[in-house]
Every structure is written in C-alpha cells, then in structure tokens.
Design a protein around this motif. Structure first.
Motif, PDB file in Angstrom:
ATOM      1  N   MET A 184     -14.135  -1.546  -4.573  1.00 34.23           N
ATOM      2  CA  MET A 184     -13.455  -0.474  -5.286  1.00 34.23           C
ATOM      3  C   MET A 184     -12.113  -0.998  -5.808  1.00 34.23           C
ATOM      4  SD  MET A 184     -12.301   3.387  -4.147  1.00 34.23           S
ATOM      5  CE  MET A 184     -13.935   4.129  -4.236  1.00 34.23           C
ATOM      6  N   PRO A 185     -11.856  -0.808  -7.091  1.00 28.13           N
ATOM      7  CA  PRO A 185     -10.576  -1.258  -7.648  1.00 28.13           C
ATOM      8  C   PRO A 185      -9.401  -0.470  -7.046  1.00 28.13           C
ATOM      9  CG  PRO A 185     -12.151  -0.689  -9.386  1.00 28.13           C
ATOM     10  CD  PRO A 185     -12.736  -0.232  -8.095  1.00 28.13           C
ATOM     11  N   ILE A 186      -8.245  -1.108  -6.995  1.00 37.76           N
ATOM     12  CA  ILE A 186      -7.039  -0.462  -6.464  1.00 37.76           C
ATOM     13  C   ILE A 186      -6.753   0.839  -7.212  1.00 37.76           C
ATOM     14  CG2 ILE A 186      -4.518  -0.669  -6.246  1.00 37.76           C
ATOM     15  CD1 ILE A 186      -5.826  -2.279  -4.126  1.00 37.76           C
ATOM     16  N   ALA A 187      -6.941   0.846  -8.514  1.00 38.51           N
ATOM     17  CA  ALA A 187      -6.671   2.063  -9.301  1.00 38.51           C
ATOM     18  C   ALA A 187      -7.539   3.222  -8.815  1.00 38.51           C
ATOM     19  CB  ALA A 187      -6.899   1.804 -10.783  1.00 38.51           C
ATOM     20  N   ARG A 188      -8.800   2.952  -8.528  1.00 40.23           N
ATOM     21  CA  ARG A 188      -9.698   4.006  -8.033  1.00 40.23           C
ATOM     22  C   ARG A 188      -9.298   4.420  -6.623  1.00 40.23           C
ATOM     23  NH1 ARG A 188     -14.916   4.465  -9.865  1.00 40.23           N
ATOM     24  NH2 ARG A 188     -13.847   4.525 -11.824  1.00 40.23           N
ATOM     25  N   MET A 189      -8.870   3.440  -5.815  1.00 37.93           N
ATOM     26  CA  MET A 189      -8.400   3.760  -4.465  1.00 37.93           C
ATOM     27  C   MET A 189      -7.151   4.644  -4.528  1.00 37.93           C
ATOM     28  SD  MET A 189      -9.008  -0.001  -2.732  1.00 37.93           S
ATOM     29  CE  MET A 189      -8.036   0.326  -1.279  1.00 37.93           C
ATOM     30  N   ARG A 190      -6.273   4.365  -5.478  1.00 38.36           N
ATOM     31  CA  ARG A 190      -5.069   5.186  -5.652  1.00 38.36           C
ATOM     32  C   ARG A 190      -5.442   6.602  -6.070  1.00 38.36           C
ATOM     33  NH1 ARG A 190      -0.852   2.288  -9.345  1.00 38.36           N
ATOM     34  NH2 ARG A 190       0.315   4.144  -8.774  1.00 38.36           N
ATOM     35  N   GLU A 191      -6.435   6.701  -6.947  1.00 38.21           N
ATOM     36  CA  GLU A 191      -6.911   8.025  -7.373  1.00 38.21           C
ATOM     37  C   GLU A 191      -7.420   8.805  -6.169  1.00 38.21           C
ATOM     38  OE1 GLU A 191     -10.454   9.851 -10.212  1.00 38.21           O
ATOM     39  OE2 GLU A 191      -9.932   7.729 -10.390  1.00 38.21           O
ATOM     40  N   TYR A 192      -8.214   8.147  -5.335  1.00 37.43           N
ATOM     41  CA  TYR A 192      -8.750   8.795  -4.136  1.00 37.43           C
ATOM     42  C   TYR A 192      -7.612   9.208  -3.199  1.00 37.43           C
ATOM     43  CZ  TYR A 192     -11.578   9.756  -0.054  1.00 37.43           C
ATOM     44  OH  TYR A 192     -12.162  10.391   1.018  1.00 37.43           O
ATOM     45  N   TYR A 245       0.829  -1.212   0.000  1.00 39.38           N
ATOM     46  CA  TYR A 245       0.000   0.000   0.000  1.00 39.38           C
ATOM     47  C   TYR A 245       0.859   1.256   0.000  1.00 39.38           C
ATOM     48  CZ  TYR A 245      -4.538  -2.319   0.864  1.00 39.38           C
ATOM     49  OH  TYR A 245      -5.699  -3.044   0.758  1.00 39.38           O
ATOM     50  N   GLU A 246       1.939   1.228   0.757  1.00 39.69           N
ATOM     51  CA  GLU A 246       2.839   2.378   0.783  1.00 39.69           C
ATOM     52  C   GLU A 246       3.545   2.526  -0.571  1.00 39.69           C
ATOM     53  OE1 GLU A 246       6.567   4.179   3.391  1.00 39.69           O
ATOM     54  OE2 GLU A 246       5.518   2.400   4.128  1.00 39.69           O
ATOM     55  N   ARG A 247       4.018   1.436  -1.121  1.00 43.41           N
ATOM     56  CA  ARG A 247       4.761   1.455  -2.387  1.00 43.41           C
ATOM     57  C   ARG A 247       3.909   1.986  -3.542  1.00 43.41           C
ATOM     58  NH1 ARG A 247       6.253  -3.403  -2.145  1.00 43.41           N
ATOM     59  NH2 ARG A 247       4.830  -4.363  -3.616  1.00 43.41           N
ATOM     60  N   PHE A 263     -10.149   2.548   6.433  1.00 42.87           N
ATOM     61  CA  PHE A 263     -10.998   3.101   5.378  1.00 42.87           C
ATOM     62  C   PHE A 263     -10.671   2.453   4.032  1.00 42.87           C
ATOM     63  CE2 PHE A 263     -11.965   6.396   2.152  1.00 42.87           C
ATOM     64  CZ  PHE A 263     -13.333   6.448   2.331  1.00 42.87           C
ATOM     65  N   LEU A 264      -9.384   2.287   3.750  1.00 38.95           N
ATOM     66  CA  LEU A 264      -8.985   1.612   2.508  1.00 38.95           C
ATOM     67  C   LEU A 264      -9.556   0.197   2.456  1.00 38.95           C
ATOM     68  CD1 LEU A 264      -5.232   2.672   2.186  1.00 38.95           C
ATOM     69  CD2 LEU A 264      -7.167   3.491   0.810  1.00 38.95           C
ATOM     70  N   LEU A 265      -9.531  -0.498   3.582  1.00 39.90           N
ATOM     71  CA  LEU A 265     -10.094  -1.851   3.633  1.00 39.90           C
ATOM     72  C   LEU A 265     -11.588  -1.831   3.331  1.00 39.90           C
ATOM     73  CD1 LEU A 265      -8.278  -3.301   6.757  1.00 39.90           C
ATOM     74  CD2 LEU A 265      -7.853  -3.841   4.353  1.00 39.90           C
ATOM     75  N   ARG A 266     -12.265  -0.841   3.865  1.00 37.31           N
ATOM     76  CA  ARG A 266     -13.703  -0.716   3.608  1.00 37.31           C
ATOM     77  C   ARG A 266     -13.950  -0.489   2.119  1.00 37.31           C
ATOM     78  NH1 ARG A 266     -17.839   0.165   7.246  1.00 37.31           N
ATOM     79  NH2 ARG A 266     -16.208   0.343   8.796  1.00 37.31           N
ATOM     80  N   LEU A 267     -13.155   0.374   1.515  1.00 36.02           N
ATOM     81  CA  LEU A 267     -13.301   0.610   0.073  1.00 36.02           C
ATOM     82  C   LEU A 267     -13.043  -0.677  -0.704  1.00 36.02           C
ATOM     83  CD1 LEU A 267     -11.550   4.083  -0.400  1.00 36.02           C
ATOM     84  CD2 LEU A 267     -14.008   3.591  -0.271  1.00 36.02           C
ATOM     85  N   ARG A 268     -11.987  -1.385  -0.316  1.00 36.18           N
ATOM     86  CA  ARG A 268     -11.657  -2.635  -1.003  1.00 36.18           C
ATOM     87  C   ARG A 268     -12.774  -3.656  -0.834  1.00 36.18           C
ATOM     88  NH1 ARG A 268      -6.621  -5.842   1.059  1.00 36.18           N
ATOM     89  NH2 ARG A 268      -8.216  -6.686   2.397  1.00 36.18           N
ATOM     90  N   GLU A 269     -13.332  -3.757   0.375  1.00 34.94           N
ATOM     91  CA  GLU A 269     -14.404  -4.725   0.631  1.00 34.94           C
ATOM     92  C   GLU A 269     -15.692  -4.383  -0.114  1.00 34.94           C
ATOM     93  OE1 GLU A 269     -14.782  -5.237   4.858  1.00 34.94           O
ATOM     94  OE2 GLU A 269     -12.779  -6.093   5.019  1.00 34.94           O
TER      95      GLU A 269
END
Length: 135
Positions: A65-73, A27-29, A56-62
């Motif tokens: 939400m795709p990783i790409a969208r999470m990265r955008e956020y 996640y950091e990388r 919060f990231l875990l909630r989005l993932r669950e």
C-alpha cells in the motif's frame, strides 16, 4: 512517576515494532500516527494501541500500500466510526489489488517451475547419455 510518564519510549517502541525511531517520527509528522502522548520531560510515550496501529501500518506497507493511501486511511480513522464504510472500501480495493498481484505471482512461479523442470530433464538426459557412452 507521573501518569503521563508511562508508556513506551521511542526506543522501546522501536524494539516493539521493528520500526526505527526516525521512521516513527516520520509517521507522526506525515499523519500516519496521531500525535503521541508526551512525558513530563516532553519525551514521546507510546501506548499499547499505538503499538498495534504501527504494526497494522507495517502490514499495509508490506502488502504494497502506498504511503499516500495509508495516510488517507489514517485520516479517515482519525474521524471515527462515521468513516467505517470508506475505510472498508479502501481496504477492499487494496485487497483486490493484492489478490491480482498474488495471482500474477502464482502464474510467474508456475512458469519458473516449468522452466526448472525442463532444465532438470535436460541434465538427466545428458547424465544418462554420458553413462551409456562411458559404460
């Protein structure tokens, strides 16, 4: 102990969030988690705010939400309050998709309930017929 030596280690953060050390580093990388403070021994030290963010990231993932969208956020979040509106729009779009998915799942559940009911009715009819014939 130096001030920078406070905070959670990777192992403690893993326990606090349920995320493996490998995933925390990933996640950091990839930019989901901002660079974490380091101890005098160069070990990661996570803050309470980091714990909440990872949760919060875990909630989005669950919620799918795709990783790409999470990265955008996460990138928007890093830019501060000026990006509140685009972050809101991103979350609203995700929520709309989630609501559509929930509606589809409810429809599928309804179909399953009906099919299960049909089978139970069939078994009840067979049982009743068997009792009449054996009675």
């Amino acid at each position: 102990m130096a001030e920078e030596d406070t905070g959670l280690t990777v192992a403690q953060m893993s326990v606090a969030t349920g995320v493996t050390a490998h995933t925390l580093r990933y996640y950091e990388r990839v930019g989901l988690v901002r660079p974490v403070a380091r101890s005098s021994g160069n070990q990661r030290r996570y803050s309470a705010a980091d714990v909440e963010w990872v949760r919060f990231l875990l909630r989005l993932r669950e919620t799918g939400m795709p990783i790409a969208r999470m990265r955008e956020y996460a990138a928007l979040r890093e830019q501060g309050p000026a990006t509140t509106e685009p972050r809101l729009r991103l979350l609203e779009a995700h929520q709309a998709g989630l609501r559509e998915q929930i509606a589809r799942l409810h429809a599928h559940e309804t179909a399953l309930v009906e099919k299960i009911s049909t089978y139970r009715d069939d078994f009840a009819a067979i049982d009743a017929s068997t009792e009449r014939n054996n009675g």
